[in-house]
Design a protein around this motif. Structure first.
Motif, PDB file in Angstrom:
ATOM      1  N   TRP A 118       0.814  -1.049   0.175  1.00 45.83           N
ATOM      2  CA  TRP A 118       0.100  -0.042   0.172  1.00 45.83           C
ATOM      3  C   TRP A 118       0.794   1.264   0.011  1.00 45.83           C
ATOM      4  CZ3 TRP A 118      -4.721  -0.815   3.962  1.00 45.83           C
ATOM      5  CH2 TRP A 118      -5.429  -1.881   3.417  1.00 45.83           C
ATOM      6  N   PHE A 119       1.932   1.254   0.713  1.00 44.91           N
ATOM      7  CA  PHE A 119       2.791   2.421   0.797  1.00 44.91           C
ATOM      8  C   PHE A 119       3.524   2.526  -0.487  1.00 44.91           C
ATOM      9  CE2 PHE A 119       6.887   4.411   1.882  1.00 44.91           C
ATOM     10  CZ  PHE A 119       6.351   5.484   2.777  1.00 44.91           C
ATOM     11  N   ASN A 120       3.905   1.602  -1.156  1.00 41.71           N
ATOM     12  CA  ASN A 120       4.498   1.983  -2.504  1.00 41.71           C
ATOM     13  C   ASN A 120       3.598   2.385  -3.612  1.00 41.71           C
ATOM     14  OD1 ASN A 120       6.992   0.669  -1.295  1.00 41.71           O
ATOM     15  ND2 ASN A 120       6.638  -1.527  -1.879  1.00 41.71           N
TER      16      ASN A 120
ATOM     17  N   ILE B 232      -4.486  12.825   1.152  1.00 40.11           N
ATOM     18  CA  ILE B 232      -5.685  13.306   0.662  1.00 40.11           C
ATOM     19  C   ILE B 232      -6.328  12.305  -0.112  1.00 40.11           C
ATOM     20  CG2 ILE B 232      -7.267  15.029  -0.367  1.00 40.11           C
ATOM     21  CD1 ILE B 232      -5.355  16.977   1.106  1.00 40.11           C
ATOM     22  N   LYS B 233      -5.540  11.750  -1.129  1.00 42.18           N
ATOM     23  CA  LYS B 233      -6.005  10.969  -2.334  1.00 42.18           C
ATOM     24  C   LYS B 233      -6.344   9.668  -1.670  1.00 42.18           C
ATOM     25  CE  LYS B 233      -3.775  13.226  -6.015  1.00 42.18           C
ATOM     26  NZ  LYS B 233      -2.699  13.270  -7.090  1.00 42.18           N
ATOM     27  N   PHE B 234      -5.215   8.981  -0.845  1.00 40.26           N
ATOM     28  CA  PHE B 234      -5.083   7.566  -0.258  1.00 40.26           C
ATOM     29  C   PHE B 234      -6.271   7.496   0.889  1.00 40.26           C
ATOM     30  CE2 PHE B 234      -3.369   4.011   1.826  1.00 40.26           C
ATOM     31  CZ  PHE B 234      -3.502   3.149   0.816  1.00 40.26           C
ATOM     32  N   PHE B 235      -6.330   8.421   1.773  1.00 38.31           N
ATOM     33  CA  PHE B 235      -7.181   7.962   3.018  1.00 38.31           C
ATOM     34  C   PHE B 235      -8.470   8.286   2.428  1.00 38.31           C
ATOM     35  CE2 PHE B 235      -3.806   9.809   6.141  1.00 38.31           C
ATOM     36  CZ  PHE B 235      -2.998   8.333   5.962  1.00 38.31           C
ATOM     37  N   THR B 236      -8.811   8.717   1.510  1.00 36.39           N
ATOM     38  CA  THR B 236     -10.361   8.929   1.242  1.00 36.39           C
ATOM     39  C   THR B 236     -10.924   7.725   0.959  1.00 36.39           C
ATOM     40  OG1 THR B 236      -9.948  11.347  -0.069  1.00 36.39           O
ATOM     41  CG2 THR B 236     -11.963  10.064  -0.574  1.00 36.39           C
ATOM     42  N   MET B 237     -10.380   6.742   0.466  1.00 35.24           N
ATOM     43  CA  MET B 237     -10.681   5.499   0.282  1.00 35.24           C
ATOM     44  C   MET B 237     -11.335   4.667   1.543  1.00 35.24           C
ATOM     45  SD  MET B 237      -8.353   3.889  -2.566  1.00 35.24           S
ATOM     46  CE  MET B 237      -6.680   4.536  -2.322  1.00 35.24           C
ATOM     47  N   SER B 238     -10.927   5.358   2.893  1.00 38.91           N
ATOM     48  CA  SER B 238     -11.261   4.447   4.099  1.00 38.91           C
ATOM     49  C   SER B 238     -12.706   5.140   4.500  1.00 38.91           C
ATOM     50  CB  SER B 238     -10.317   5.326   5.183  1.00 38.91           C
ATOM     51  OG  SER B 238     -10.480   6.650   5.638  1.00 38.91           O
ATOM     52  N   ASN B 239     -13.243   6.038   3.973  1.00 37.38           N
ATOM     53  CA  ASN B 239     -14.553   6.692   4.278  1.00 37.38           C
ATOM     54  C   ASN B 239     -14.670   7.248   5.523  1.00 37.38           C
ATOM     55  OD1 ASN B 239     -15.723   6.262   1.743  1.00 37.38           O
ATOM     56  ND2 ASN B 239     -16.001   4.231   2.021  1.00 37.38           N
ATOM     57  N   LEU B 240     -13.683   7.543   6.218  1.00 35.49           N
ATOM     58  CA  LEU B 240     -13.706   8.392   7.667  1.00 35.49           C
ATOM     59  C   LEU B 240     -13.980   9.674   7.338  1.00 35.49           C
ATOM     60  CD1 LEU B 240     -10.777   6.673   9.804  1.00 35.49           C
ATOM     61  CD2 LEU B 240     -13.144   6.200   9.964  1.00 35.49           C
ATOM     62  N   SER B 241     -14.690  10.190   8.178  1.00 36.75           N
ATOM     63  CA  SER B 241     -14.838  11.754   8.132  1.00 36.75           C
ATOM     64  C   SER B 241     -13.532  12.655   8.224  1.00 36.75           C
ATOM     65  CB  SER B 241     -15.563  12.275   9.540  1.00 36.75           C
ATOM     66  OG  SER B 241     -14.752  12.163  10.877  1.00 36.75           O
ATOM     67  N   ARG B 242     -13.400  13.848   7.571  1.00 34.05           N
ATOM     68  CA  ARG B 242     -12.445  14.550   7.553  1.00 34.05           C
ATOM     69  C   ARG B 242     -12.040  14.758   8.776  1.00 34.05           C
ATOM     70  NH1 ARG B 242     -10.641  17.984   3.487  1.00 34.05           N
ATOM     71  NH2 ARG B 242      -9.311  19.837   4.292  1.00 34.05           N
TER      72      ARG B 242
ATOM     73  N   GLU C  67       5.436   5.486  10.097  1.00 36.06           N
ATOM     74  CA  GLU C  67       4.448   6.248  10.615  1.00 36.06           C
ATOM     75  C   GLU C  67       2.966   5.820   9.662  1.00 36.06           C
ATOM     76  OE1 GLU C  67       8.004   7.838  11.695  1.00 36.06           O
ATOM     77  OE2 GLU C  67       7.459   7.613   9.937  1.00 36.06           O
ATOM     78  N   PHE C  68       3.311   5.453   8.338  1.00 33.90           N
ATOM     79  CA  PHE C  68       2.124   5.040   7.694  1.00 33.90           C
ATOM     80  C   PHE C  68       1.460   4.030   8.136  1.00 33.90           C
ATOM     81  CE2 PHE C  68       0.563   2.487   4.067  1.00 33.90           C
ATOM     82  CZ  PHE C  68      -0.229   3.328   3.517  1.00 33.90           C
ATOM     83  N   VAL C  69       2.031   2.800   8.674  1.00 38.58           N
ATOM     84  CA  VAL C  69       1.445   1.928   9.517  1.00 38.58           C
ATOM     85  C   VAL C  69       0.883   2.250  10.615  1.00 38.58           C
ATOM     86  CG1 VAL C  69       1.975  -0.437  10.595  1.00 38.58           C
ATOM     87  CG2 VAL C  69       3.408   0.275   8.565  1.00 38.58           C
ATOM     88  N   ILE C  70       1.350   3.031  11.402  1.00 39.32           N
ATOM     89  CA  ILE C  70       0.423   3.744  12.560  1.00 39.32           C
ATOM     90  C   ILE C  70      -0.859   4.190  12.073  1.00 39.32           C
ATOM     91  CG2 ILE C  70       0.494   5.290  14.285  1.00 39.32           C
ATOM     92  CD1 ILE C  70       3.687   4.966  14.842  1.00 39.32           C
ATOM     93  N   ALA C  71      -0.754   5.087  10.925  1.00 35.95           N
ATOM     94  CA  ALA C  71      -1.965   5.924  10.371  1.00 35.95           C
ATOM     95  C   ALA C  71      -2.866   4.581   9.842  1.00 35.95           C
ATOM     96  CB  ALA C  71      -1.425   6.632   9.197  1.00 35.95           C
TER      97      ALA C  71
END
Length: 536
Positions: A22-24, A40-50, A72-76
């Motif tokens: 995913w990170f790559n 902004i592009k990648f996290f949108t796929m989670s459908n969580l609120s802003r 840090e990406f894994v933590i996110a």
């Protein structure tokens, strides 16, 4: 006393492989940095609120560098998964047991996009090793004007670009590196946060570091007779000072100005340790006192201390209850820390060797002594404790002392934990301080040049300017409306100035000064705005 800087990564190898894929994918340019625009592009796929995603980024980017590395990406990703499961996203989740069992989050449409990318790259292997940041080549190239804004992917990259294009030309033109501080290199910007320990002999400086690292040995014994930089490394080894000073990836090249006499008394002690992945400790020789002060060191001890103070994020002054006297050399050392007051913390070590009543008197005497040396009305923070691996001596300190030492240790640990989080902010702060100092230096040099006669009597005029340098400083201050507290030490400036021909200095270049002014007023605020939390 444990010091956990970064939460333990408990995700399974299977999840690690998935997160790497995913990170790559998310790291479009392959530089190993997941930036705000990519988020902004990648996290949108989670459908969580802003609001939830804003909190995810704030926790994952704890250092406020404007990007996420793989860890840090894994933590996110773990926080997003917990958010999808109904958890409230807070810092407390990082220390909770639920992080050990969390599964990868649901990312809508990601599998289809990964499959599409694999089809396009069927003739190529998906590389998992990040490419070096373009910023690593800027300091070795001749033309820095061609460095584009698009190649800046973090706040540190932005500072490098501003330094090379706008501040360094001013420093070179007015010889700032000869008078104040060496020219910055790539490693100076990328260096890990440093903690400098200062104090007289046997105040527990080396023992303090051992206590933090839970190691029995880090350098020369029984007393440290040199500066030792304790850093992270693949294995345990010691690197001599002359070697470490010429390594391009180490932030110690500026120490070459103090010569071989100092470098022979400097070494780097490397070892694998989780804490050293985030902080570098700098141990120092004991400050001389009593009869020992009559023995001259072979190098400029105060100058070296000042150099490290400028580079460090935290300065710990250690005192022993039985050694409260501030010697002449210690006074000079503390005076050399001027301008770095916000970094200084005082540690009254070995406090369990005296009872509560004695401790109160010692604390008062220490504050009185420091007040005279520092010459400031504000009382600085003093930590009281016994920072070693031995159990606290209850028979002397009593139950009240034991409780006090425990709380003081926790406060100091909290201060140390915050260092990596504040490292980026500290670098910005030091960069701005350097820019202002370079600007004032340019005004001083150009003013002295202006006072020189055109033809005859140059030697006498130069000597007169050097003798009355404090009056010339006042003139510069009034002419350009500069704060007097930002001016360099007069005596130190005189000493260096006497070795130069003032007539050879540059005249005031108003365009260069305006460039630095614009950098401070517009470029740095815009840089911080660009790499703030992408969700506001």
């Amino acid at each position: 006393m444990e010091l956990a800087i970064v939460p333990f990564d408990s995700s399974s190898k299977e999840n690690q492989t998935l997160y790497q894929e995913w990170f790559n994918y998310a790291d479009a340019d392959g530089d190993g940095r997941f930036t705000g625009n990519e988020a902004i592009k990648f996290f949108t796929m989670s459908n969580l609120s802003r609001q939830d995603l804003k909190q995810v980024w704030a926790i994952a980017d704890s250092r406020r560098e404007g990007y996420l590395g793989f860890k840090e990406f894994v933590i996110a990703m773990q926080l997003i998964s917990l958010g999808q499961s109904g958890y409230s996203i807070t810092h407390d989740l990082l220390d909770s047991e639920v992080m050990e069992i969390v599964k990868p989050p649901q990312m809508e449409g990601l599998d289809a996009q990964l499959a599409k990318k694999k089809r396009k790259q069927k003739d190529k292997e998906l590389s998992v090793s990040p490419q070096p940041s373009p910023a690593s080549y800027w300091f070795s190239t001749k033309s820095v004007k061609k460095v584009s804004a698009s190649s800046v992917t973090s706040i540190i990259d932005g500072l490098k670009r501003l330094y090379l294009q706008k501040l360094k030309p001013l420093e070179v033109a007015y010889r700032y590196n000869d008078f104040v501080s060496p020219i910055l290199t790539n490693s100076d910007f990328d260096a890990k946060p440093m903690v400098l320990l200062l104090g007289q002999y046997s105040t527990g400086k080396t023992t303090f570091i051992k206590h933090m690292l839970k190691r029995a040995h880090i350098g020369p014994e029984p007393t440290t007779d040199r500066f030792v930089a304790v850093m992270s490394g693949p294995d345990e080894r010691s690197i001599p000072g002359n070697t470490i000073a010429v390594q391009a990836d180490m932030p110690f090249s500026g120490l070459t100005t103090y010569g071989s006499a100092f470098l022979s008394k400097f070494e780097c002690s490397q070892m694998p340790h989780p804490l050293l992945d985030h902080i570098t400790f700098v141990d120092s020789p004991g400050v001389l006192s009593g009869e020992k002060q009559r023995t001259q060191r072979q190098y400029d001890f105060t100058g070296v201390t000042s150099w490290f103070a400028a580079k460090c994020d935290l300065i710990l002054l250690l005192f022993d209850p039985h050694k409260l006297d501030v010697s002449d050399e210690f006074k000079r050392v503390i005076s050399s820390l001027k301008g770095h007051d916000d970094k200084i913390r005082v540690v009254l070590n070995k406090a369990d060797q005296v009872d509560t009543q004695q401790l109160m008197r010692i604390y008062g005497a220490l504050m009185w002594s420091l007040g005279k040396v520092l010459n400031v009305p504000e009382v600085m923070r003093v930590y009281i404790g016994s920072f070693n691996d031995k159990s606290i001596n209850d028979s002397v300190s009593g139950p009240l002392g034991n409780e006090l030492f425990q709380k003081e240790q926790e406060d100091l640990l909290s201060d140390l934990k915050d260092i990596p989080k504040k490292a980026c902010d500290r670098k910005i702060n030091e960069f701005v301080k350097r820019a202002r100092a370079a600007r004032i230096h340019a005004y001083i040099i150009s003013h002295l040049k202006k006072q020189m006669p055109a033809m005859i009597g140059k030697a006498k005029a130069q000597q007169r300017l050097i003798d009355n340098l404090d009056a010339e400083f006042v003139k510069v201050q009034k002419e350009y409306h500069l704060p007097p507290g930002d001016f360099p030490n007069v005596e130190h400036f005189k000493e260096i100035l006497s070795g130069y021909n003032i007539d050879k200095f540059e005249k005031l270049n108003k365009k260069m000064i305006q460039t630095v002014d614009d950098m401070l007023a517009y470029d740095i605020p815009n840089l911080l705005k660009t790499f703030r939390n992408p969700y506001g």
